[in-house]
Design a protein around this motif. Structure first.
Motif, PDB file in Angstrom:
ATOM      1  N   THR A 106       8.465  -1.630  -4.664  1.00  0.00           N
ATOM      2  CA  THR A 106       7.714  -0.812  -5.627  1.00  0.00           C
ATOM      3  C   THR A 106       7.431  -1.605  -6.897  1.00  0.00           C
ATOM      4  O   THR A 106       6.324  -1.548  -7.445  1.00  0.00           O
ATOM      5  N   ASN A 119       3.415  -2.876  -7.951  1.00  0.00           N
ATOM      6  CA  ASN A 119       2.795  -2.359  -9.169  1.00  0.00           C
ATOM      7  C   ASN A 119       3.015  -3.259 -10.381  1.00  0.00           C
ATOM      8  O   ASN A 119       2.841  -2.826 -11.524  1.00  0.00           O
ATOM      9  N   SER A 153       0.832  -1.208   0.000  1.00  0.00           N
ATOM     10  CA  SER A 153       0.000   0.000   0.000  1.00  0.00           C
ATOM     11  C   SER A 153       0.861   1.250   0.000  1.00  0.00           C
ATOM     12  O   SER A 153       0.574   2.227  -0.719  1.00  0.00           O
ATOM     13  N   ASP A 154       1.922   1.233   0.794  1.00  0.00           N
ATOM     14  CA  ASP A 154       2.805   2.396   0.855  1.00  0.00           C
ATOM     15  C   ASP A 154       3.483   2.644  -0.487  1.00  0.00           C
ATOM     16  O   ASP A 154       3.571   3.792  -0.958  1.00  0.00           O
ATOM     17  N   ARG A 155       3.985   1.572  -1.130  1.00  0.00           N
ATOM     18  CA  ARG A 155       4.725   1.764  -2.387  1.00  0.00           C
ATOM     19  C   ARG A 155       3.808   2.153  -3.537  1.00  0.00           C
ATOM     20  O   ARG A 155       4.268   2.733  -4.519  1.00  0.00           O
ATOM     21  N   ARG A 156       2.535   1.843  -3.444  1.00  0.00           N
ATOM     22  CA  ARG A 156       1.616   2.325  -4.473  1.00  0.00           C
ATOM     23  C   ARG A 156       1.364   3.822  -4.326  1.00  0.00           C
ATOM     24  O   ARG A 156       1.164   4.520  -5.318  1.00  0.00           O
ATOM     25  N   ARG A 157       1.415   4.298  -3.088  1.00  0.00           N
ATOM     26  CA  ARG A 157       1.264   5.741  -2.857  1.00  0.00           C
ATOM     27  C   ARG A 157       2.578   6.485  -3.021  1.00  0.00           C
ATOM     28  O   ARG A 157       2.606   7.624  -3.498  1.00  0.00           O
ATOM     29  N   ASN A 158       3.681   5.810  -2.601  1.00  0.00           N
ATOM     30  CA  ASN A 158       4.996   6.466  -2.580  1.00  0.00           C
ATOM     31  C   ASN A 158       6.042   5.574  -3.260  1.00  0.00           C
ATOM     32  O   ASN A 158       6.857   4.944  -2.588  1.00  0.00           O
ATOM     33  N   PRO A 159       6.010   5.479  -4.577  1.00  0.00           N
ATOM     34  CA  PRO A 159       6.957   4.599  -5.273  1.00  0.00           C
ATOM     35  C   PRO A 159       8.402   5.027  -5.080  1.00  0.00           C
ATOM     36  O   PRO A 159       8.706   6.224  -4.982  1.00  0.00           O
ATOM     37  N   ARG A 160       9.284   4.031  -4.995  1.00  0.00           N
ATOM     38  CA  ARG A 160      10.728   4.266  -4.839  1.00  0.00           C
ATOM     39  C   ARG A 160      11.478   3.332  -5.783  1.00  0.00           C
ATOM     40  O   ARG A 160      10.874   2.502  -6.466  1.00  0.00           O
TER      41      ARG A 160
END
Length: 437
Positions: free
Chosen positions: A249, A253, A237-244
């Protein structure tokens, strides 16, 4: 020296009952002298025998390098996904099926076949190829220097290398690649040890004896997987909002065939990277340090010729063989060594035995850095060859490039203890005294 009871068989291709039982007993794998006595007997006497054990589905046991290699390379005939890829009791597998709907506790690359396996593997493969890893050299080297500095804090005093040093360096590396923050690394380490050490009373979740013929092991493992699930759902959930620029990430995705990958496939990917991505490397690194403590001429030789370090690393991996086995299931009738294998038959690939095969390795029980050709199967071979093999060898090479020049000597400070695990294991305790220059 062990005297094995090899008298009780039901046919000329069945393994003796006592030999077969030892292959599924986790305690056998904590006693490498006994384990290799079993393997050596099998290679010489019945290299492709059938194990008939109460509470287990029958399975064939491949102990020769040639058979393990050939079966591994033929993934259309010998499949991963049709039945459990780990040798577990009927009760454990039945319980896993009742919970997951399949014989697998997760849907990772090692449980997949064919096009599905190939496309999911391709998602991350470029991250672990040598050209990509070159970019990580200096970052990994900094972590290796931190590891050497940590070792120096125990100058001359006893240290449990397997507990206090070996896990943390490869853990830092893979968690950095995956995208797990440093404050969560300890959680990942515990979960890994509970997953791979599920049969070991010191490491498993309940800290108790777990027999190989009931469903308690399966319940423990599924509980560990559930903890992984909760953690990685939040990370996704975090990486969908804040990709790195990290593997999390990519997995959060990921698209295959125009569709997002399933939650089960994503979880399996996370788990295999977060566990196998460091545990097997730490085991091999510990065996390398054990070798330095056992063979006093090894350290000065490596210091005089650092170009030998890659061969030293490869021999440590062969000697460790952290993955003891994987299972394959025959997709059609076939024949191996004159024995008829039926569609649906289960086959155990014994990597530790293949890596001591006298037909392949000269003096296979000696730790020798003079082996010119690396033909061991510790990383597997064929379509399911270890995705992280280049990273593992790079990590170990860099670690010992940094460590070897700093060591004055390495001495044993107690007995080497191995994890009681029939699947993935290695040194659990390795007491050493390390003297720094």
């Amino acid at each position: 020296m062990y005297i094995l009871d090899t008298t009780t068989t039901t046919s000329n291709f069945d393994l003796p009952n006592d030999i077969a039982k030892l292959l599924v007993d986790p305690k056998t794998y904590s006693n490498r002298e006994l384990l290799h006595a079993v393997y050596t007997w099998a290679r010489a006497t019945n290299p492709f025998g059938r194990a008939i054990i109460e509470g287990f589905d029958p399975f064939w046991v491949a102990t020769k390098h040639a058979d393990v290699s050939a079966i591994s390379r033929d993934s259309s005939l010998f499949r991963n996904g049709d039945y459990s890829v780990v040798c577990r009791s009927k009760a454990a597998i039945d319980y896993i099926i009742s919970v997951t709907g399949s014989p697998h506790i997760v849907k990772a690359l090692v449980q997949l076949d064919g096009d599905e396996h190939q496309k999911l593997r391709a998602l991350a493969q470029s991250w672990f190829m040598p050209d990509s890893l070159l970019k990580l050299d200096e970052r990994i080297r900094r972590l290796a220097r931190r590891c050497v500095d940590r070792l120096a804090q125990y100058e001359g005093g006893p240290i449990d290398f397997s507990r206090d040093i070996a896990p943390y360096y490869p853990l830092h590396v893979i968690m950095d690649i995956l995208g797990v923050p440093s404050q969560d690394e300890a959680k990942m380490l515990v979960l890994t040890q509970e997953l791979f050490g599920g049969e070991d009373p010191e490491l498993n979740r309940r800290k108790e004896e777990v027999t190989s013929d009931n469903e308690v092991l399966a319940k423990n493992l599924l509980a560990v997987v559930e903890d992984f699930r909760h953690y990685f759902e939040k990370l996704t959930s975090d990486r969908r909002r804040n990709p790195r620029n990290d593997m999390a990430t990519l997995l959060a995705n990921a698209i295959v065939n125009g569709e997002p990958i399933s939650d089960a496939s994503r979880l399996g990917y996370y788990i295999i990277i977060a566990t196998a991505g460091h545990d097997t490397t730490s085991s091999s690194s510990a065996i390398a340090m054990w070798a330095l403590s056992q063979f006093p001429d090894l350290l000065p030789r490596l210091q005089a010729d650092p170009a030998l370090i890659p061969q030293f690393v490869d021999e440590a991996v062969r000697f460790a063989s952290p993955v003891s086995h994987f299972m394959r299931t025959a997709a059609a009738d076939t024949e191996i060594r004159g024995r008829t294998i039926r569609k649906g038959d289960w086959i155990m690939l014994c990597y530790g035995s293949a890596n001591r095969d006298e037909a392949i390795f000269d003096k296979p029980f000696e730790f020798s850095i003079d082996r010119k050709e690396a033909r061991h199967l510790a990383f597997g071979t064929g379509p399911h060859v270890c995705l992280g093999q280049h990273l593992a060898k790079m990590e170990m090479r860099i670690l010992f490039e940094e460590m070897i020049p700093c060591l004055e000597g390495v001495e044993s400070a107690g007995e080497l203890e191995m994890v009681a695990s029939s699947f993935v294991g290695g040194p659990k305790h390795l007491p050493l005294r390390c003297f720094m220059r």
